[in-house]
Design a protein around this motif. Structure first.
Motif, PDB file in Angstrom:
ATOM      1  N   GLY A  30      61.935  39.900  84.396  1.00 43.25           N
ATOM      2  CA  GLY A  30      62.088  41.086  85.221  1.00 43.25           C
ATOM      3  C   GLY A  30      60.797  41.651  85.776  1.00 43.25           C
ATOM      4  O   GLY A  30      60.800  42.691  86.400  1.00 43.25           O
ATOM      5  N   VAL A  31      59.677  40.989  85.585  1.00 42.69           N
ATOM      6  CA  VAL A  31      58.393  41.473  86.068  1.00 42.69           C
ATOM      7  C   VAL A  31      58.062  40.747  87.383  1.00 42.69           C
ATOM      8  O   VAL A  31      58.004  39.524  87.417  1.00 42.69           O
ATOM      9  CB  VAL A  31      57.279  41.205  85.026  1.00 42.69           C
ATOM     10  CG1 VAL A  31      55.929  41.650  85.561  1.00 42.69           C
ATOM     11  CG2 VAL A  31      57.606  41.893  83.717  1.00 42.69           C
ATOM     12  N   PRO A  32      57.849  41.506  88.461  1.00 40.95           N
ATOM     13  CA  PRO A  32      57.489  40.854  89.721  1.00 40.95           C
ATOM     14  C   PRO A  32      56.176  40.071  89.583  1.00 40.95           C
ATOM     15  O   PRO A  32      55.262  40.508  88.872  1.00 40.95           O
ATOM     16  CB  PRO A  32      57.314  42.025  90.690  1.00 40.95           C
ATOM     17  CG  PRO A  32      58.054  43.161  90.072  1.00 40.95           C
ATOM     18  CD  PRO A  32      57.951  42.951  88.586  1.00 40.95           C
ATOM     19  N   VAL A  33      56.099  38.945  90.268  1.00 44.56           N
ATOM     20  CA  VAL A  33      54.889  38.124  90.173  1.00 44.56           C
ATOM     21  C   VAL A  33      53.649  38.878  90.638  1.00 44.56           C
ATOM     22  O   VAL A  33      52.549  38.621  90.147  1.00 44.56           O
ATOM     23  CB  VAL A  33      55.013  36.781  90.933  1.00 44.56           C
ATOM     24  CG1 VAL A  33      56.098  35.931  90.344  1.00 44.56           C
ATOM     25  CG2 VAL A  33      55.208  36.987  92.405  1.00 44.56           C
ATOM     26  N   GLU A  34      53.799  39.813  91.568  1.00 46.10           N
ATOM     27  CA  GLU A  34      52.638  40.564  92.056  1.00 46.10           C
ATOM     28  C   GLU A  34      51.966  41.347  90.933  1.00 46.10           C
ATOM     29  O   GLU A  34      50.741  41.490  90.930  1.00 46.10           O
ATOM     30  CB  GLU A  34      53.064  41.510  93.185  1.00 46.10           C
ATOM     31  CG  GLU A  34      53.484  40.813  94.460  1.00 46.10           C
ATOM     32  CD  GLU A  34      54.938  40.328  94.452  1.00 46.10           C
ATOM     33  OE1 GLU A  34      55.359  39.762  95.469  1.00 46.10           O
ATOM     34  OE2 GLU A  34      55.645  40.518  93.439  1.00 46.10           O
TER      35      GLU A  34
END
Length: 174
Positions: A30-34
């Motif tokens: 659930g963590v955006p790659v950015e």
């Protein structure tokens, strides 16, 4: 709003900005790659602290962040790879992203960087002087197509800067 260089105390706030700005989760955790990309860039040899800038509100809270890291064109360290640029959702469409973009481009030009490259929307980034990189003889790394691969030549740019573009190492893991 104030634009300034990142400090060690800003690391968690920067991660939170990118997590909120890129909320569409593209990973199983659930963590955006950015959000994790900035941490990886900090640990990379391409990290340039002068180009990691935050926007803060009147209370000093971080509301936006942009970073540019050392990149190669034709194997030479003559470019910056810009991104990610993120702004907290409540601060979007209020000029924060534009202010960060102008600040990082101004810093790059002041430090005689020849070229700034990014992956971005072709209807948005031309307002900052970006155009298709292929027009300058700079080709995108795979798998990115040329329509979103844009570059902005700075005052130190030379026509001899041509060839394949290569981002800092952590971009290879995306």
């Amino acid at each position: 709003m104030l634009i300034r260089r990142e400090t060690p105390a800003d690391v968690d706030a920067i991660r939170a900005v990118h997590s909120a700005a890129f909320v569409k989760a593209d990973r199983g955790d659930g963590v955006p790659v950015e959000a994790t990309l900035v941490d990886a860039l900090r640990a990379d040899e391409g990290w340039l602290p002068a180009y990691s800038l935050v926007a803060t509100d009147s209370d000093g809270q971080v509301v936006g962040h942009v970073v540019a890291t050392r990149a190669l064109v034709g194997g030479a360290p003559v470019a910056l790879g810009l991104g990610p640029l993120g702004v907290l959702p409540d601060w979007q469409r209020r000029g924060v992203g534009s202010a960060l973009m102008h600040a990082v481009l101004g810093a790059a030009d002041a430090r005689d960087e020849p070229l700034v490259v990014l992956l971005g929307h072709p209807d948005y980034y031309p307002r900052f002087g970006f155009r298709p990189a292929v027009e300058l003889g700079v080709t995108p790394p795979q798998p990115w197509g040329p329509q979103y691969f844009m570059a902005r030549p700075m005052h130190a740019w030379r026509e001899s800067i041509r060839g394949e573009f290569r981002y800092a190492g952590p971009f290879d893991d995306l």
